[in-house]
Scaffold this motif. Sequence first.
Motif, mmCIF file in Angstrom:
data_model
loop_
_atom_site.group_PDB
_atom_site.id
_atom_site.type_symbol
_atom_site.label_atom_id
_atom_site.label_comp_id
_atom_site.label_asym_id
_atom_site.label_seq_id
_atom_site.Cartn_x
_atom_site.Cartn_y
_atom_site.Cartn_z
ATOM 1 N N THR A 147 114.082 58.753 72.889
ATOM 2 C CA THR A 147 115.318 59.100 71.969
ATOM 3 C C THR A 147 115.634 60.658 71.698
ATOM 4 N N LYS B 50 115.940 55.683 67.030
ATOM 5 C CA LYS B 50 116.267 54.470 67.858
ATOM 6 C C LYS B 50 117.719 54.099 67.757
ATOM 7 N N PRO B 51 118.367 53.376 68.612
ATOM 8 C CA PRO B 51 117.812 52.754 69.563
ATOM 9 C C PRO B 51 117.281 53.573 70.834
ATOM 10 N N ALA B 52 116.542 52.891 71.747
ATOM 11 C CA ALA B 52 115.987 53.377 72.836
ATOM 12 C C ALA B 52 117.054 54.113 73.989
#
Length: 182
Positions: free
Chosen positions: A131, A159-161
Amino acid sequence: MKNQFFFKPLIAIASLMLLTVSCNNDDDFTAPPVIKGEQQLKDTLTIGKTLQLSSKLADRKNVSFEWAVDGKVVGSDSTYIFKPETRGDFKITMTAKNDGGNVALTYDIHSWGAYENGFFMINEGWFGHGTGTVGFYRYDTKAVEDSVFVKVNPDKDLKPATSTLEFGTIINKKLFLVSKVG
């Protein structure tokens, strides 16, 4: 003429006696402490870091020490380790004393805030794999500290990835990060 021969040895003997009586025992004399180099020193460091300060004396024999930070006594060793709790300017004074007198040495120390003496580096990361990261370059150490966001905020993440870090800016002493998500 006989008086002259008698008078010269008498003067020589009297002078020798006077010289002997006027000499005292110089072993009792104590010279005051002497500092090697400058007596006003300046330095900087960042909150949380330590700086070891030393007395810089030519001879430490029979010398007592006193360290004071902004007038408050904090130590009595020949060295002092300074670790600032807050940012700002500090005046640290070392006073060395012996029977011959005393001498003082002053350190003017500026303590930088945690992220004040350098700049942030925003790394975008790799979409779907990472990220991004926030690093910080310090001017005083000339080194990059990696992942400072994660270190300072262990309970938070970016995150999210599927996001990538895009931009960062400082407003009112706070770092705002912008991510591209999804």
